[in-house]
Design a protein around this motif. Structure first.
Motif, short mmCIF file in Angstrom:
data_model
loop_
_atom_site.label_atom_id
_atom_site.label_comp_id
_atom_site.label_asym_id
_atom_site.label_seq_id
_atom_site.Cartn_x
_atom_site.Cartn_y
_atom_site.Cartn_z
N GLY A 77 0.81 -1.21 0.00
CA GLY A 77 0.00 0.00 0.00
C GLY A 77 0.84 1.26 0.00
O GLY A 77 0.40 2.30 0.47
N LYS A 78 2.04 1.16 -0.56
CA LYS A 78 2.94 2.30 -0.57
C LYS A 78 3.34 2.66 -1.99
O LYS A 78 3.36 1.82 -2.88
CB LYS A 78 4.21 2.00 0.22
CG LYS A 78 3.99 1.86 1.71
CD LYS A 78 5.28 1.68 2.45
CE LYS A 78 6.01 2.99 2.53
NZ LYS A 78 7.23 2.95 3.35
N SER A 104 -0.05 9.22 3.13
CA SER A 104 0.72 9.65 4.30
C SER A 104 2.05 10.26 3.85
O SER A 104 2.45 10.11 2.69
CB SER A 104 0.98 8.46 5.23
OG SER A 104 2.00 7.63 4.70
N GLU A 142 2.14 6.10 2.12
CA GLU A 142 1.24 4.98 2.36
C GLU A 142 -0.20 5.34 2.01
O GLU A 142 -0.65 6.44 2.29
CB GLU A 142 1.31 4.56 3.83
CG GLU A 142 2.69 4.10 4.24
CD GLU A 142 2.87 4.01 5.74
OE1 GLU A 142 3.67 3.17 6.16
OE2 GLU A 142 2.22 4.79 6.47
N ASP A 165 -4.26 3.68 2.16
CA ASP A 165 -5.12 2.67 2.78
C ASP A 165 -5.77 1.83 1.67
O ASP A 165 -6.71 2.27 1.00
CB ASP A 165 -6.19 3.38 3.62
CG ASP A 165 -7.13 2.43 4.33
OD1 ASP A 165 -7.07 1.20 4.09
OD2 ASP A 165 -7.94 2.92 5.14
N GLU A 219 -7.65 -0.79 1.92
CA GLU A 219 -9.05 -1.15 2.18
C GLU A 219 -9.99 -0.06 1.69
O GLU A 219 -11.11 -0.35 1.27
CB GLU A 219 -9.27 -1.42 3.67
CG GLU A 219 -8.65 -2.73 4.09
CD GLU A 219 -9.20 -3.24 5.39
OE1 GLU A 219 -10.35 -2.90 5.75
OE2 GLU A 219 -8.50 -4.01 6.05
N ARG A 220 -9.54 1.15 1.74
CA ARG A 220 -10.39 2.28 1.33
C ARG A 220 -10.28 2.60 -0.16
O ARG A 220 -11.28 2.93 -0.80
CB ARG A 220 -10.01 3.50 2.15
CG ARG A 220 -10.84 4.71 1.83
CD ARG A 220 -10.58 5.83 2.79
NE ARG A 220 -11.39 6.99 2.45
CZ ARG A 220 -11.26 8.17 2.98
NH1 ARG A 220 -10.34 8.38 3.91
NH2 ARG A 220 -12.03 9.15 2.62
N TYR A 221 -9.06 2.53 -0.73
CA TYR A 221 -8.85 3.05 -2.08
C TYR A 221 -8.57 1.99 -3.15
O TYR A 221 -8.52 2.33 -4.33
CB TYR A 221 -7.69 4.05 -2.06
CG TYR A 221 -7.98 5.27 -1.24
CD1 TYR A 221 -8.87 6.25 -1.70
CD2 TYR A 221 -7.41 5.46 0.01
CE1 TYR A 221 -9.16 7.37 -0.93
CE2 TYR A 221 -7.68 6.59 0.77
CZ TYR A 221 -8.56 7.53 0.30
OH TYR A 221 -8.84 8.65 1.04
N GLN A 222 -8.37 0.73 -2.77
CA GLN A 222 -8.03 -0.28 -3.78
C GLN A 222 -9.21 -0.58 -4.69
O GLN A 222 -10.32 -0.85 -4.21
CB GLN A 222 -7.53 -1.55 -3.12
CG GLN A 222 -6.97 -2.56 -4.13
CD GLN A 222 -6.27 -3.70 -3.44
OE1 GLN A 222 -6.48 -4.00 -2.25
NE2 GLN A 222 -5.42 -4.40 -4.18
#
Length: 104
Positions: free
Chosen positions: A62-63, A87, A91, A93, A95-98
């Motif tokens: 996620g980076k 971040s 980084e 998220d 779970e939120r953006y994939q």
């Protein structure tokens, strides 16, 4: 262009603004689950020609995977411009953006 490359280009092109996919996720969907490095090669060599949203592709952790500071900052800026929270360490998220495409 190989079938794998054609499928990968189509998948990358389909990532909607505000979403990300991982190199490995794209490789698996394109037919080569262990082909994440090939996705890197495709992005490097074909992003301009096919106007691919290269900035929407990140690593499995996620980076942002780019090591060059300027390139990393550009990718971060482009993602944030689409509403993706990134971040300071690059980084995102998953779970939120994939993005999980229904079918291709």
């Amino acid at each position: 262009m190989t079938e794998f490359t054609e499928r990968a280009v189509k998948i990358i092109a389909s990532i909607p603004p505000g979403s990300v996919m991982t190199y490995g996720q794209i490789a698996a969907l394109a037919g080569s689950p262990r082909g994440a490095r090939q996705i890197v090669r495709i992005l490097h060599s074909m992003s301009q020609k096919y106007k691919l949203p290269w900035h929407r592709v990140i690593n499995a952790k996620g980076k942002i995977g780019l090591q060059d500071r300027d390139s990393m900052n550009l990718q971060k800026m482009l993602l944030e411009g689409e509403g993706v929270a990134v971040s300071e360490a690059g980084e995102i998220d998953l779970e939120r953006y994939q993005h999980h495409p229904d079918s291709l």
